[in-house]
Scaffold this motif. Structure first.
Motif, PDB file in Angstrom:
ATOM      1  N   UNK A 179      -1.348  17.113  -2.744  1.00 49.01           N
ATOM      2  CA  UNK A 179      -0.012  16.611  -2.418  1.00 49.01           C
ATOM      3  C   UNK A 179       0.172  16.547  -0.908  1.00 49.01           C
ATOM      4  N   UNK A 180      -0.249  17.592  -0.215  1.00 55.14           N
ATOM      5  CA  UNK A 180      -0.106  17.614   1.245  1.00 55.14           C
ATOM      6  C   UNK A 180      -0.907  16.489   1.888  1.00 55.14           C
ATOM      7  N   UNK A 181      -2.095  16.250   1.370  1.00 56.30           N
ATOM      8  CA  UNK A 181      -2.927  15.196   1.942  1.00 56.30           C
ATOM      9  C   UNK A 181      -2.298  13.821   1.732  1.00 56.30           C
TER      10      UNK A 181
ATOM     11  N   UNK B  46       1.294   7.573  -6.152  1.00 59.16           N
ATOM     12  CA  UNK B  46       0.248   8.611  -6.158  1.00 59.16           C
ATOM     13  C   UNK B  46       0.824   9.967  -5.800  1.00 59.16           C
ATOM     14  N   UNK B  47       1.753  10.005  -4.857  1.00 50.98           N
ATOM     15  CA  UNK B  47       2.408  11.267  -4.479  1.00 50.98           C
ATOM     16  C   UNK B  47       3.173  11.834  -5.665  1.00 50.98           C
ATOM     17  N   UNK B  48       3.899  10.959  -6.395  1.00 54.42           N
ATOM     18  CA  UNK B  48       4.637  11.417  -7.565  1.00 54.42           C
ATOM     19  C   UNK B  48       3.726  11.990  -8.635  1.00 54.42           C
ATOM     20  N   UNK B  49       2.580  11.341  -8.851  1.00 58.59           N
ATOM     21  CA  UNK B  49       1.629  11.850  -9.840  1.00 58.59           C
ATOM     22  C   UNK B  49       1.067  13.199  -9.411  1.00 58.59           C
TER      23      UNK B  49
ATOM     24  N   UNK C 141       1.398  16.959 -11.329  1.00 57.41           N
ATOM     25  CA  UNK C 141       0.288  17.849 -11.680  1.00 57.41           C
ATOM     26  C   UNK C 141       0.446  19.213 -11.007  1.00 57.41           C
ATOM     27  N   UNK C 142       1.002  19.239  -9.816  1.00 57.56           N
ATOM     28  CA  UNK C 142       1.170  20.508  -9.098  1.00 57.56           C
ATOM     29  C   UNK C 142       2.238  21.384  -9.728  1.00 57.56           C
ATOM     30  N   UNK C 143       3.226  20.785 -10.423  1.00 61.75           N
ATOM     31  CA  UNK C 143       4.296  21.529 -11.107  1.00 61.75           C
ATOM     32  C   UNK C 143       5.046  22.450 -10.162  1.00 61.75           C
TER      33      UNK C 143
ATOM     34  N   UNK D  25       0.831  -1.206   0.000  1.00 58.62           N
ATOM     35  CA  UNK D  25       0.000   0.000   0.000  1.00 58.62           C
ATOM     36  C   UNK D  25       0.862   1.251   0.000  1.00 58.62           C
ATOM     37  N   UNK D  26       1.983   1.198   0.740  1.00 59.26           N
ATOM     38  CA  UNK D  26       2.852   2.364   0.786  1.00 59.26           C
ATOM     39  C   UNK D  26       3.511   2.613  -0.564  1.00 59.26           C
TER      40      UNK D  26
END
Length: 1045
Positions: free
Chosen positions: A352-354, A336-339, A343-345, A329-330
């Motif tokens: 991202x924070x969540x 997911x964090x990388x994606x 997107x945040x650029x 899961x980690x």
């Protein structure tokens, strides 16, 4: 009125001078059309299929990938390869996880789609022209069996529809059912015969009329009963054939004709968790297995020459205290964090924070220290041997180890480090759920008990909710049930609403004498009853009646709408239950996908069947007074239970319950297949729309990964359809035809979905198919019970009592039976029901015997298996020579001298590796080669921060290891060469300096596919081993430092 008056009534209604009971031309025409229908449903389907079907082709062996394959071939330089341990052939294998550039690459994503989908040699297969037997090459024998079961059941239900065709035809030509505008009512036995008012003649004396010809209904019902009995016997014969012949035969044939990792692999269980030199666990286990192989070869000489025994792969499953699931899961969360960051650029982002907060929380949960991977306890091991003969030898050597009692007496030479071990065949690599491998037996047992209790509670709540919803909808719709004035034909006398008030009783023979002015002036229940007595067809054809009955039409539309809403609620609840059942089945943490799907199939099947076919029946059932009083003890809902309008399956039951069931099955025949195809189009559409807006390669890879082929839900839907069809088929014969349509539609929709719209499924075994067939057997006793209730109902299905000696025996039994049983004897002993009674009794006896065998069968079966193994060991079956087998394979033959050729026995692992990579990938049990985990495996390797927090107790310093109990990839190891070459070099060192094989290292250097600089590095290491006084220790330390312990 008399019989003559009834004949006159029917003749006037038909526009005839009189009914002809001698001529049979009209009846012969119906029987002829029914025969044509039966021939179309049997011969017309079977013969074209047999003409178009192709025989199973001989197995084609691939020594290497096709040279013209643009995606796969021999590559001597690429480091992104999978390699055999014994040859220098290297095969390209696409691995999306090895792409380090996060920039979206559409070409790589398309390659990923092809490699992960149900393709063969990276070519899409045609759903129309791909034979069913080839589906086992994609998803194992279990997937092929699912499609064969669908196809065979389509034939069986088509045969059943053909057999019961005359019953359906005469139902359609009748007029006995209430005329409420529901044309599906004409397909039920509630519509058999000509309607007649009860003051004219008793309804059970009615006739079947075709034009001006007539026949007493009682002369036909016995025939109809035998037709339905024949249909259910056909179904029973198929189940027996499928369960005890087809499935075992297919399992054996596929095992012999297909070359898969399972042919060369074993599972070693009951291993000691730790040994004195834990870091050398793999090496010591390998030495132990080699010793046993040499011993068994001496006792069981092979009919052909075998190479020196060797262990091609050992995968140790380590005990991470249940952390593998969390680590997986980690790893997914890190992707997911990388994606999200892509997107945040670089800008602040709440998403991202969540995700990072969630990741930090999960890291904190996994923060406690563990020993280094090579020091962790071992749960089990998966071992690949060099040939199938050695697999058979080890299984024979440990044939008694499956009995716990005899493991206690296991010879010391068979024990590993003093512990009695168990050796069994390994599952297919793709069937393993790696996240659950470190869950202990008792942990899983407690989880299964908890899941059973939770499932029972949730299912009870859902059934109660659907029950209350159905009751409330019936009360809101204000529909009436009509009465003929004959107790045997009518609902119960007292029907109460939710407020306890008695509902209006509509007597159609009384209402038929009312005038339109009286009915419209009274309105309300009077008007509704009068409109019901007129009949839907008469109201539609007369504008004055249609205008007068406007409120009745509104009530009818409202009732239909509410009934539809209730069906939607049931569907929604079933969907919610599917999600809950999926979570519960995963919570059990089964070791294989087959076990996971089997658990989900049974839970989803029972939930859907009870909600769809049971609740509606119970809501409308008026139980005996004792049962009604008993359920009053249930707080809140006891006063609502078993207080429906029907104590028996009477004429009105088919208009209320029967039509609803048929309607649901009409929808069921087309909707599931349509949804399957629609999902494929939606997936393709979303792929086209989103691919230009992705910001990370992992996101694009996810977009270009087809959904799972959800075989568990498909089996559950199949079983629900079969149960509803078989249980109610006696009185609703159209269900057989609808079931055949469902099987046909689902077969082709699922085949298109598998080959063009799904990920390659795991290689399932026969477990799901066996359990599905076993469940189908239970539908037959329920069919017998409902057939007795439906065909034994005097008014709807009049039938004469059986005569002769059998009738005398039945009369004697009725006189000597207790009071409660005696009242059912008239139903049991009719010409249309007695055969169902005998079949039901036989099935109950067989079920009791099976139950007793299940209770005591563990000991009996264990003892019988032991005696067979002891007295009839069958050391070796007589087999043709290897030359004969190879010659037969070259000719494309699958059998020789009556023996089905075991293709895997004709090749060693070196050759089988390339074939398996082409047909049943992966040819490895390693974690990082598992298709569903390849995309995150690189995050569970030592070079990744996503790994178990481990420490080496010997040094006291923190260390790292792969998150699986599985070997890290070669790229992450400390060896100067790739993993395959490093392992070959270590084996060569052991062979030359420990086992005395001359020039083993030199032979390795002459065949190894490594450059000269790396050969020089290995030559220096060889010099160190040669100069060492403790060569075994030196090689062991070298193996440990490279991570191949």
């Amino acid at each position: 009125m008399s019989w003559q008056g009834a004949l006159k009534y029917w003749a006037e209604k038909a526009g005839c001078a009189e009914l002809d009971f001698v001529g049979t031309s009209q009846f012969a025409r119906v029987w002829t059309y029914s025969l044509i229908y039966a021939l179309v449903m049997t011969v017309g389907i079977t013969v074209p299929f047999r003409w178009c079907s192709r025989g199973k082709a001989a197995v084609k062996i691939y020594d290497a990938p096709p040279e013209d394959d643009p995606e796969e071939g021999v590559d001597e330089s690429s480091p992104k390869t999978a390699r055999t341990n014994k040859t220098n052939k290297t095969y390209k294998t696409y691995d999306a996880s090895q792409a380090t550039d996060p920039t979206p690459n559409l070409e790589e994503a398309r390659k990923h789609l092809i490699h992960t989908s149900a393709t063969t040699h990276h070519q899409w297969l045609s759903p129309l022209w791909t034979p069913t037997y080839r589906l086992s090459e994609i998803g194992g024998t279990g997937t092929e069996l699912y499609f064969r079961t669908l196809r065979n059941l389509a034939f069986i239900f088509a045969y059943m529809a053909g057999i019961t065709g005359p019953l359906l035809a005469f139902c359609w030509l009748g007029t006995f059912g209430p005329d409420t505008g529901q044309f599906l009512l004409k397909t039920t036995i509630g519509n058999l015969g000509e309607y007649v008012e009860a003051d004219v003649i008793d309804p059970w004396n009615r006739v079947v009329r075709l034009g001006c010809e007539g026949m007493e209904l009682v002369k036909l019902t016995g025939i109809f009963g035998w037709l339905d009995f024949s249909a259910v016997i056909v179904f029973l014969i198929y189940l027996i054939w499928a369960r005890f012949y087809q499935i075992p035969r297919m399992a054996e044939a596929d095992d012999l004709e297909q070359v898969t990792p399972k042919d060369y692999a074993l599972t070693i269980e009951s291993l000691p968790a730790t040994i004195p030199n834990q870091q050398e666990y793999e090496q010591r286990l390998e030495q132990h297995l080699l010793e046993r192989l040499r011993y068994t070869r001496g006792r069981r000489p092979s009919p052909w020459e075998l190479p020196e025994p060797s262990i091609e792969e050992i995968v140790l499953v380590r005990d991470y205290k249940g952390r593998l699931h969390e680590l997986t899961e980690r790893a997914k969360l890190e992707i997911s964090v990388g994606i999200a960051k892509a997107h945040a650029k670089g800008k602040p982002s709440k998403s991202v924070d969540k995700l990072e907060a969630k990741l930090a929380k999960l890291n904190e949960k996994l923060a406690s220290k563990l020993d280094g991977e090579d020091l962790l306890p071992v749960v089990r091991a998966y071992v690949i041997l060099s040939n199938t003969e050695d697999v058979q030898n080890l299984l024979f050597d440990y044939r008694f180890a499956k009995y716990k009692l005899f493991r206690c007496c296991q010879f010391r030479s068979r024990r590993f480090e003093g512990t009695a071990i168990r050796v069994t065949r390994a599952p297919q690599p793709t069937d393993i759920i790696w996240e659950n491998q470190d869950i202990g037996f008792y942990n899983r047992l407690l989880r299964q008990i908890a899941v059973f209790l939770i499932f029972f509670i949730i299912l009870s709540i859902s059934i109660a909710f659907i029950y209350l919803t159905t009751v409330a909808s019936k009360a809101t719709s204000k529909t009436q049930v009509s009465y003929l004035g004959v107790p045997e034909c009518d609902p119960v006398d007292q029907i109460v609403d939710l407020e306890g008030k008695e509902q209006y009783k509509c007597l159609v023979q009384v209402a038929a004498n009312w005038t339109i002015d009286y009915a419209t002036s009274e309105g309300g229940d009077i008007l509704s009853c009068w409109c019901t007595a007129q009949g839907y067809e008469a109201l539609i054809s007369n504008s004055a009646l249609r205008n007068a009955c406007g409120p009745w039409f509104l009530e009818l539309a409202t009732s239909i709408g509410i009934a539809t809403g209730s069906s939607v609620i049931v569907t929604v609840i079933n969907l919610i239950l599917q999600l809950v059942i999926t979570y519960l089945a995963e919570f059990e943490r089964p070791l294989s996908h087959t076990a996971l799907n089997s658990s989900m199939i049974q839970k989803a099947f029972w939930a859907q069947t009870l909600n769809t076919g049971f609740v509606l029946f119970v809501v409308n059932y008026f139980a005996p007074e004792a049962l009604r009083n008993l359920v009053l003890a249930i707080p809140g809902v006891g006063f609502l239970l078993f207080r429906g309008p029907f104590a028996e399956i009477t004429r009105g039951w088919y208009a209320v319950v029967g039509v609803t069931l048929v309607t649901n099955m009409v929808i069921n025949a087309f909707v599931p297949a349509s949804v399957t195809i629609a999902k494929m189009f939606v997936t393709s559409f979303m792929r086209c729309c989103k691919r230009g807006r992705v910001a990370h390669q992992a996101e694009l890879i996810e977009l270009y990964t087809n959904p799972e082929f959800d075989i568990k839900q498909k089996y559950a839907q199949l079983l629900t359809t079969i149960f509803v069809t078989v249980i109610y088929g006696s009185g609703l014969p159209l269900l057989y035809f609808l079931a055949a349509v469902f099987m046909f539609m689902q077969f082709w929709a699922d085949k298109y979905n598998l080959l063009w719209g799904s990920r390659r499924p795991p290689a399932y075994d026969t477990k799901m198919a066996k359990e599905a067939i076993d469940s189908m057997f239970y539908a037959i006793p329920f069919h017998c019970i409902l057939a007795i209730l439906m065909f034994g109902q005097t008014c709807v299905f009049p039938s004469d009592p059986i005569g002769g000696d059998l009738g005398d025996l039945a009369n004697q039994g009725a006189r000597e039976s207790p009071g409660m049983l005696a009242q059912f004897f008239p139903q049991f002993t009719r010409e249309s029901t007695w055969m169902f009674v005998i079949l039901l009794a036989l099935l109950i006896v067989l079920w009791v015997c099976r139950l007793l065998a299940w209770i005591i069968g563990g000991g009996v079966s264990t003892a019988s298996d032991f005696l067979v193994a002891l007295c009839c060991p069958r050391w070796r079956k007589s087999q043709p020579s290897m030359d004969e087998i190879k010659a037969a394979l070259k000719k494309g033959e699958r059998q020789i001298n009556g023996h089905t050729i075991d293709v895997a026995a004709t090749m060693n692992w070196d050759r089988a590796f390339g074939h398996i990579e082409q047909t049943f990938p992966p040819a490895s049990y390693r974690f990082e080669r598992h298709p569903q985990l390849k995309s995150i495996a690189h995050l569970l390797r030592p070079s990744s921060p996503s790994r178990p927090n481990t420490s080496r107790t010997e040094s006291g310093e923190g260390g790292t290891a792969a998150a699986s109990g599985l070997r890290p990839a070669a790229e992450a190891n400390a060896s100067p060469v790739p993993e395959t070459a490093a392992r070959g070099f270590l084996k060569a060192l052991e062979a030359e300096y420990l086992q005395g094989t001359q020039n083993a290292v030199g032979d390795f250097f002459s065949t190894a596919d490594i450059d000269d600089s790396k050969k020089d590095a290995l030559a220096k290491i060889e010099d160190e081993v040669r100069a060492s006084e403790q060569r075994e220790k030196k090689i062991s330390e070298l193996r440990t430092s490279w991570g191949y312990h």
